[in-house]
Motif scaffolding. Structure first.
Motif, PDB file in Angstrom:
ATOM      1  N   ALA A  66       0.824  -1.221   0.000  1.00  0.00           N
ATOM      2  CA  ALA A  66       0.000   0.000   0.000  1.00  0.00           C
ATOM      3  C   ALA A  66       0.853   1.263   0.000  1.00  0.00           C
ATOM      4  N   SER A  67       1.678   1.434   1.037  1.00  0.00           N
ATOM      5  CA  SER A  67       2.520   2.633   1.113  1.00  0.00           C
ATOM      6  C   SER A  67       3.757   2.517   0.231  1.00  0.00           C
ATOM      7  N   HIS A  68       4.115   1.275  -0.125  1.00  0.00           N
ATOM      8  CA  HIS A  68       5.321   1.044  -0.907  1.00  0.00           C
ATOM      9  C   HIS A  68       5.298  -0.386  -1.457  1.00  0.00           C
ATOM     10  N   ILE A  69       6.346  -0.717  -2.203  1.00  0.00           N
ATOM     11  CA  ILE A  69       6.517  -2.075  -2.729  1.00  0.00           C
ATOM     12  C   ILE A  69       7.703  -2.719  -2.012  1.00  0.00           C
ATOM     13  N   ARG A  70       7.539  -3.970  -1.597  1.00  0.00           N
ATOM     14  CA  ARG A  70       8.672  -4.691  -1.011  1.00  0.00           C
ATOM     15  C   ARG A  70       9.137  -5.767  -1.988  1.00  0.00           C
ATOM     16  N   LEU A  71      10.390  -5.648  -2.416  1.00  0.00           N
ATOM     17  CA  LEU A  71      10.991  -6.608  -3.331  1.00  0.00           C
ATOM     18  C   LEU A  71      12.132  -7.318  -2.613  1.00  0.00           C
ATOM     19  N   CYS A  72      12.115  -8.637  -2.637  1.00  0.00           N
ATOM     20  CA  CYS A  72      13.103  -9.417  -1.894  1.00  0.00           C
ATOM     21  C   CYS A  72      13.839 -10.392  -2.814  1.00  0.00           C
ATOM     22  N   GLY A  73      15.101 -10.659  -2.453  1.00  0.00           N
ATOM     23  CA  GLY A  73      15.880 -11.684  -3.136  1.00  0.00           C
ATOM     24  C   GLY A  73      15.943 -11.505  -4.638  1.00  0.00           C
ATOM     25  N   GLU A  74      15.527 -12.538  -5.366  1.00  0.00           N
ATOM     26  CA  GLU A  74      15.570 -12.505  -6.825  1.00  0.00           C
ATOM     27  C   GLU A  74      14.854 -11.286  -7.392  1.00  0.00           C
ATOM     28  N   ASP A  75      13.686 -10.955  -6.839  1.00  0.00           N
ATOM     29  CA  ASP A  75      12.910  -9.820  -7.342  1.00  0.00           C
ATOM     30  C   ASP A  75      13.668  -8.508  -7.182  1.00  0.00           C
TER      31      ASP A  75
END
Length: 253
Positions: A167-176
């Motif tokens: 909602a407030s932001h995007i969380r991208l982890c690891g490979e993404d």
């Protein structure tokens, strides 16, 4: 798209100075007082440690490991910024709480880089969101939002998240995350594991030799300061040195 070879070369060229050397300097600079005053003596007493050398080793290991993730996390942040610099002309951000910013098309991305998805407690994560809101407000005041859409990203160097939209932001982890900042290199997150191990065994052996030398010196000093004539640890003396008041005001209720 940034090639894995380019990032691997950057890691190999910098992992010693940015990680191993900083650990070595920390060990060299350590004094006995640094480890006896900064660690919780109650914990070590509760673990039933009554041997001076075992106590010093436990405190030393806790001291060394406590800053390890921070040092390594700082290096990972530099690797991420370098990657984005090569892909999108990304750069270290001067905005409060923002580590990286770059533009792609009509979108401005502002990224807070974290080690992994479990990096902080609820108040720390709330502070990150506050930093995103503050950056948005500053950009709005300066007119930076008139021509660009701004997207805030929580970038985690490892881990995964099946629901990145927060909602407030995007969380991208690891490979993404690594694919995102490299311009689409989906294998980068795997490829960079190899150069982190560059000469790691030799450097860890050297570090262990330094730690053993410090252990010998600290154990002798500790016995002289905090053990009684029979060789037993004087816990009362140790706890006084660790937690006794340094104030002229003694509070009583």
């Amino acid at each position: 798209m940034v090639s894995s070879d380019l990032i691997n070369s950057f890691i190999e060229d910098n992992v010693y100075n940015e990680f191993h050397l900083k650990k070595e300097k920390k060990i060299k600079a350590l004094r006995l007082v640094d480890i006896t005053k900064r660690k919780n003596p109650y914990l070590f007493r509760a673990k039933g440690i009554d041997n001076a050398s075992d106590l010093i080793r436990s405190i030393m290991e806790a001291t060394v490991s406590s800053g390890e993730e921070t040092v390594f996390g700082n290096f990972m942040e530099k690797v991420a910024i370098y990657t984005c610099e090569k892909a999108f002309n990304g750069r270290k951000s001067s905005a409060r709480g923002i580590d990286l910013e770059f533009e792609y098309g009509s979108v401005k991305y502002m990224v807070s880089i974290k080690s992994g998805p479990y990096w902080g407690n609820s108040s720390q994560k709330s502070r990150m969101k506050d930093n995103f809101l503050f950056a948005k407000k500053v950009l709005g005041t300066s007119g930076g939002l008139t021509s660009q859409q701004v997207v805030f990203v929580e970038g985690c160097c490892y881990g995964s998240d099946a629901k990145p939209d927060k909602a407030s932001h995007i969380r991208l982890c690891g490979e993404d995350f690594w694919s995102f900042i490299s311009g689409g290199n989906q294998f980068l997150y795997q490829d960079i594991i190899e150069p982190f191990g560059h000469k790691a065994r030799e450097r860890c052996e050297l570090l262990n030799e330094m730690i053993d030398s410090k252990l010998n010196l600290f154990t002798a000093e500790f016995v002289n300061l905090y053990c009684d004539e029979s060789g037993r640890i004087d816990w009362e003396k140790l706890i006084f040195e660790n937690s006794g008041t340094r104030s002229n005001n003694h509070y009583s209720w």
